[in-house]
Design a protein around this motif. Structure first.
Motif, PDB file in Angstrom:
ATOM      1  N   ILE A   1       0.856  -1.204   0.000  1.00  0.00           N
ATOM      2  CA  ILE A   1       0.000   0.000   0.000  1.00  0.00           C
ATOM      3  C   ILE A   1       0.886   1.246   0.000  1.00  0.00           C
ATOM      4  CG2 ILE A   1      -1.566   1.380   1.440  1.00  0.00           C
ATOM      5  CD1 ILE A   1      -2.852  -1.361   2.266  1.00  0.00           C
ATOM      6  N   LEU A   2       1.875   1.265   0.879  1.00  0.00           N
ATOM      7  CA  LEU A   2       2.776   2.428   0.923  1.00  0.00           C
ATOM      8  C   LEU A   2       3.534   2.591  -0.384  1.00  0.00           C
ATOM      9  CD1 LEU A   2       4.164   2.263   4.558  1.00  0.00           C
ATOM     10  CD2 LEU A   2       2.609   3.967   3.596  1.00  0.00           C
TER      11      LEU A   2
ATOM     12  N   VAL B   1       1.086   4.094  -2.967  1.00  0.00           N
ATOM     13  CA  VAL B   1       0.733   5.494  -2.687  1.00  0.00           C
ATOM     14  C   VAL B   1       1.938   6.399  -2.960  1.00  0.00           C
ATOM     15  CG1 VAL B   1       0.085   7.130  -0.867  1.00  0.00           C
ATOM     16  CG2 VAL B   1      -1.094   4.936  -1.066  1.00  0.00           C
TER      17      VAL B   1
ATOM     18  N   ALA C   1       2.419   6.719  -6.745  1.00  0.00           N
ATOM     19  CA  ALA C   1       1.373   7.555  -7.343  1.00  0.00           C
ATOM     20  C   ALA C   1       1.572   9.024  -6.982  1.00  0.00           C
ATOM     21  CB  ALA C   1      -0.003   7.075  -6.885  1.00  0.00           C
ATOM     22  N   GLN C   2       1.945   9.296  -5.748  1.00  0.00           N
ATOM     23  CA  GLN C   2       2.117  10.685  -5.309  1.00  0.00           C
ATOM     24  C   GLN C   2       3.349  11.323  -5.943  1.00  0.00           C
ATOM     25  OE1 GLN C   2       0.054  12.667  -3.226  1.00  0.00           O
ATOM     26  NE2 GLN C   2      -1.342  11.019  -3.799  1.00  0.00           N
TER      27      GLN C   2
ATOM     28  N   VAL D   1      -0.454  14.095  -0.184  1.00  0.00           N
ATOM     29  CA  VAL D   1       0.057  13.609   1.109  1.00  0.00           C
ATOM     30  C   VAL D   1       1.532  13.974   1.211  1.00  0.00           C
ATOM     31  CG1 VAL D   1      -1.578  11.694   1.306  1.00  0.00           C
ATOM     32  CG2 VAL D   1       0.624  11.321   0.214  1.00  0.00           C
TER      33      VAL D   1
ATOM     34  N   VAL E   1       4.833  12.933   1.081  1.00  0.00           N
ATOM     35  CA  VAL E   1       5.539  11.766   0.554  1.00  0.00           C
ATOM     36  C   VAL E   1       6.753  11.419   1.417  1.00  0.00           C
ATOM     37  CG1 VAL E   1       6.768  10.808  -1.438  1.00  0.00           C
ATOM     38  CG2 VAL E   1       4.715  12.188  -1.783  1.00  0.00           C
TER      39      VAL E   1
ATOM     40  N   LEU F   1       5.632   9.461   4.393  1.00  0.00           N
ATOM     41  CA  LEU F   1       5.279   8.088   4.054  1.00  0.00           C
ATOM     42  C   LEU F   1       6.519   7.243   3.790  1.00  0.00           C
ATOM     43  CD1 LEU F   1       2.116   8.459   1.793  1.00  0.00           C
ATOM     44  CD2 LEU F   1       2.257   7.835   4.214  1.00  0.00           C
TER      45      LEU F   1
ATOM     46  N   VAL G   1      -3.806   6.301   4.587  1.00  0.00           N
ATOM     47  CA  VAL G   1      -3.724   6.327   3.123  1.00  0.00           C
ATOM     48  C   VAL G   1      -4.286   5.054   2.495  1.00  0.00           C
ATOM     49  CG1 VAL G   1      -1.773   7.917   3.088  1.00  0.00           C
ATOM     50  CG2 VAL G   1      -1.333   5.447   3.100  1.00  0.00           C
ATOM     51  N   THR G   2      -4.965   4.234   3.300  1.00  0.00           N
ATOM     52  CA  THR G   2      -5.537   2.982   2.799  1.00  0.00           C
ATOM     53  C   THR G   2      -6.988   3.202   2.422  1.00  0.00           C
ATOM     54  OG1 THR G   2      -4.071   1.685   4.224  1.00  0.00           O
ATOM     55  CG2 THR G   2      -6.023   0.571   3.380  1.00  0.00           C
ATOM     56  N   SER G   3      -7.345   2.753   1.245  1.00  0.00           N
ATOM     57  CA  SER G   3      -8.727   2.846   0.790  1.00  0.00           C
ATOM     58  C   SER G   3      -9.614   1.967   1.658  1.00  0.00           C
ATOM     59  CB  SER G   3      -8.812   2.378  -0.662  1.00  0.00           C
ATOM     60  OG  SER G   3     -10.155   2.202  -1.042  1.00  0.00           O
TER      61      SER G   3
ATOM     62  N   ASP H   1     -10.038  -1.491   0.348  1.00  0.00           N
ATOM     63  CA  ASP H   1      -8.874  -2.357   0.195  1.00  0.00           C
ATOM     64  C   ASP H   1      -9.147  -3.690   0.893  1.00  0.00           C
ATOM     65  OD1 ASP H   1      -6.167  -3.523   1.019  1.00  0.00           O
ATOM     66  OD2 ASP H   1      -5.555  -1.881  -0.298  1.00  0.00           O
TER      67      ASP H   1
END
Length: 152
Positions: free
Chosen positions: A33-34, A37, A40-41, A49, A51, A54, A94-96, A99
């Motif tokens: 997940i990290l 994200v 993508a970021q 977010v 970055v 994270l 940051v998790t949908s 998910d």
């Protein structure tokens, strides 16, 4: 987790094993997940977010997994329950909600929170010394230093 158990003198062995089991089951998902994200970021024109934060969370999760996390530079490497809780909450942020691993991550956060609470009660029952004021006990100086401009 390379270390197969979480060691803390204020929590039970069964709770520590439960944390280790939860961690081992969900760590790969938190890592992916990290990774997703962060990737993508980085590609986004305007990241939504922090970055760098994270990336730090991802690094510290890896250290927790290896049992080499250090709360401070002089402490030995270990798995920190309270730091792991903070890091897992950062992953949850940051998790949908959809998910497939969200539930397992929430359960891990709950296990860690329960361990923190249990450890706090055991710490208090052990007769822990209450925190002392930073200024060495001079309350009048501490109060005046905390007010605006040193006045009351």
């Amino acid at each position: 987790m390379i270390a197969t158990e979480v060691q803390n003198r204020f929590i039970t062995e069964s709770r520590s094993q439960g944390i280790a089991d939860c961690w081992n089951g969900v760590y790969p998902a938190m890592r992916s997940i990290l990774d997703a994200v962060i990737k993508a970021q980085r590609g986004a024109g305007r990241p939504t977010v922090d970055v760098a934060r994270l990336e730090r969370v991802r690094r510290e999760l890896g250290q927790q997994d290896r049992g080499t996390f250090k709360g401070c530079t002089r402490s030995p490497g270990a798995f920190s329950i309270s730091s792991a809780y903070v890091q897992v909450r950062a992953v949850l942020a940051v998790t949908s909600i959809g998910d497939p691993d969200a539930g397992a991550i929430h359960r891990l956060a709950g296990e860690l929170a329960d361990a923190i609470t249990e450890g706090g009660r055991a710490f208090s029952a052990a007769g822990a010394v209450p925190a002392q004021p930073v200024d060495g006990g001079r309350r009048e100086q501490a109060d005046s230093e905390q007010t605006e401009g040193g006045t009351r």
